[in-house]
Design a protein around this motif. Sequence first.
Motif, mmCIF file in Angstrom:
data_model
loop_
_atom_site.group_PDB
_atom_site.id
_atom_site.type_symbol
_atom_site.label_atom_id
_atom_site.label_comp_id
_atom_site.label_asym_id
_atom_site.label_seq_id
_atom_site.Cartn_x
_atom_site.Cartn_y
_atom_site.Cartn_z
ATOM 1 N N GLY A 1 0.802 -1.217 0.000
ATOM 2 C CA GLY A 1 0.000 0.000 0.000
ATOM 3 C C GLY A 1 0.834 1.265 0.000
ATOM 4 N N GLY A 2 0.127 2.356 0.183
ATOM 5 C CA GLY A 2 0.784 3.645 0.229
ATOM 6 C C GLY A 2 0.636 4.421 -1.059
ATOM 7 N N HIS A 3 0.574 5.725 -0.928
ATOM 8 C CA HIS A 3 0.413 6.623 -2.071
ATOM 9 C C HIS A 3 1.776 7.041 -2.589
ATOM 10 N N GLY A 4 2.038 6.742 -3.864
ATOM 11 C CA GLY A 4 3.336 7.059 -4.453
ATOM 12 C C GLY A 4 4.422 6.081 -4.056
ATOM 13 N N ALA A 5 4.029 4.949 -3.486
ATOM 14 C CA ALA A 5 5.009 4.020 -2.932
ATOM 15 C C ALA A 5 5.391 2.912 -3.912
ATOM 16 N N MET A 6 5.388 1.664 -3.448
ATOM 17 C CA MET A 6 5.909 0.554 -4.240
ATOM 18 C C MET A 6 5.205 0.376 -5.582
ATOM 19 N N MET A 7 3.879 0.384 -5.573
ATOM 20 C CA MET A 7 3.134 0.093 -6.791
ATOM 21 C C MET A 7 3.428 1.105 -7.891
ATOM 22 N N GLU A 8 3.189 2.381 -7.594
ATOM 23 C CA GLU A 8 3.353 3.415 -8.613
ATOM 24 C C GLU A 8 4.818 3.588 -9.024
ATOM 25 N N THR A 9 5.715 3.569 -8.035
ATOM 26 C CA THR A 9 7.127 3.770 -8.341
ATOM 27 C C THR A 9 7.650 2.648 -9.234
ATOM 28 N N SER A 10 7.300 1.413 -8.907
ATOM 29 C CA SER A 10 7.765 0.279 -9.717
ATOM 30 C C SER A 10 7.197 0.330 -11.125
ATOM 31 N N GLU A 11 5.893 0.621 -11.240
ATOM 32 C CA GLU A 11 5.282 0.631 -12.569
ATOM 33 C C GLU A 11 5.893 1.711 -13.451
ATOM 34 N N MET A 12 6.120 2.883 -12.891
ATOM 35 C CA MET A 12 6.700 3.955 -13.708
ATOM 36 C C MET A 12 8.170 3.712 -14.023
ATOM 37 N N LEU A 13 8.882 3.010 -13.132
ATOM 38 C CA LEU A 13 10.249 2.602 -13.476
ATOM 39 C C LEU A 13 10.232 1.693 -14.694
ATOM 40 N N TYR A 14 9.255 0.809 -14.746
ATOM 41 C CA TYR A 14 9.123 -0.111 -15.882
ATOM 42 C C TYR A 14 8.731 0.633 -17.158
ATOM 43 N N GLU A 15 7.909 1.643 -17.028
ATOM 44 C CA GLU A 15 7.364 2.329 -18.207
ATOM 45 C C GLU A 15 8.254 3.451 -18.733
ATOM 46 N N GLN A 16 9.092 4.033 -17.896
ATOM 47 C CA GLN A 16 9.824 5.217 -18.350
ATOM 48 C C GLN A 16 10.844 4.853 -19.441
ATOM 49 N N PRO A 17 10.889 5.663 -20.522
ATOM 50 C CA PRO A 17 11.771 5.349 -21.652
ATOM 51 C C PRO A 17 13.242 5.636 -21.376
ATOM 52 N N VAL A 18 13.514 6.561 -20.480
ATOM 53 C CA VAL A 18 14.899 6.874 -20.106
ATOM 54 C C VAL A 18 14.941 7.077 -18.596
ATOM 55 N N PRO A 19 16.091 6.823 -17.964
ATOM 56 C CA PRO A 19 16.185 6.978 -16.511
ATOM 57 C C PRO A 19 15.802 8.380 -16.049
ATOM 58 N N ASP A 20 15.127 8.428 -14.906
ATOM 59 C CA ASP A 20 14.752 9.673 -14.224
ATOM 60 C C ASP A 20 13.633 10.447 -14.919
ATOM 61 N N MET A 21 13.037 9.904 -15.962
ATOM 62 C CA MET A 21 11.992 10.663 -16.644
ATOM 63 C C MET A 21 10.699 10.703 -15.828
ATOM 64 N N TYR A 22 10.268 9.576 -15.299
ATOM 65 C CA TYR A 22 9.057 9.513 -14.481
ATOM 66 C C TYR A 22 9.385 9.381 -13.000
ATOM 67 N N VAL A 23 10.484 8.717 -12.700
ATOM 68 C CA VAL A 23 10.888 8.447 -11.314
ATOM 69 C C VAL A 23 12.319 8.923 -11.118
ATOM 70 N N ARG A 24 12.530 9.850 -10.201
ATOM 71 C CA ARG A 24 13.876 10.313 -9.920
ATOM 72 C C ARG A 24 14.604 9.255 -9.079
ATOM 73 N N SER A 25 15.899 9.185 -9.235
ATOM 74 C CA SER A 25 16.681 8.129 -8.599
ATOM 75 C C SER A 25 16.674 8.216 -7.074
ATOM 76 N N ILE A 26 16.212 9.313 -6.514
ATOM 77 C CA ILE A 26 16.163 9.448 -5.056
ATOM 78 C C ILE A 26 15.105 8.543 -4.429
ATOM 79 N N TYR A 27 14.326 7.820 -5.261
ATOM 80 C CA TYR A 27 13.294 6.937 -4.701
ATOM 81 C C TYR A 27 13.892 5.908 -3.740
#
Length: 326
Positions: free
Chosen positions: A198-224
């Motif tokens: 659970g959690g907002h902006g946590a494991m689910m969303e962060t993981s999915e956007m890491l999978y979807e982003q075409p280049v590093p740091d585009m959707y998820v910054r590395s500070i996650y």
Amino acid sequence: MKKALFLAATALVPALTFAQPATPVDVKNIVELELLTTSEAYDKIHNQGKTSVLLITGGTEARGPHNVLGGHTIMSRHRGVEIAKRLGNALLAPVVPVAVAATGVTPGTRTPGGYQIPADAFKVLQLGLIESLSYSGFKDIFVMGDHGGGQKEMKEAVDEMDAKLSPSGVHVYYINDFYQKTHDDIDMYMYDHKLPIGGHGAMMETSEMLYEQPVPDMYVRSIYKTVPFDPTGQTPEQWKAARDARAARLAAAAAGGGAAAGAAGGGGGRGRGADPNAPPRVNNGLTGDPHQASKDIGKDVFEIGVKNTVAEIKKQTAEKRGSGSR
């Protein structure tokens, strides 16, 4: 001399780049309505049999210092494209980037950037979009959203427009599994894999956007990997007990003719629990631990959402149009 050779070599780079043969756009593989011309859309709908359309609401809201504000819309678009392709007879309408009750939209907020509209205005928006899509020639309009706020209004708009359009052969469907069942199944995936739930902006969303982003740091910054977060206030076993209790209540209500399980549209206990012993709030738009997020987890998360939605669309279509429907 070395400097002159370097300058000469770098001057050739743009020319060499532009000399590469361009790959033309293959229109037959495009399912996004907004990326088609009017004539291309007409051909797909009226000649190629793509008479189904997905109307998905995303959202724009705070989701921690590491995830971009448009996460709901980004994830909805990626899933929507794949869902449309797997259905084979569907297109994806432009994803709606605004919903109800966005996180971080409060006076003097320290988590700026989100925006929302009132629930009644959101329902009117849905009514207008559904009717617009019916004018294009779509016969099956599937409405769903990636954000908890507005689910009730989507369902109401679907019921009203289905009653209005059904006599003309157009059906409208509310696909709650895109949101609620998918969230429940993903939380169970996290539970089974001993990952933060659970959690907002946590494991689910962060993981999915890491999978979807075409280049590093585009959707998820590395500070996650190190970002501070507000705990959910629930242990995995407390979450499991609450989930099982909610499922039992919904099953009992359905058996007794009460409210349908899909009508609630809440977050299912995904936010901070009412734990008086929980640490002080971090208040940065992030609830839950994203530190272990990964592309591999994101791929599984993405697949759960796509499969759930495709299955529910096929199920509802068969119920309304007969077992021969795709």
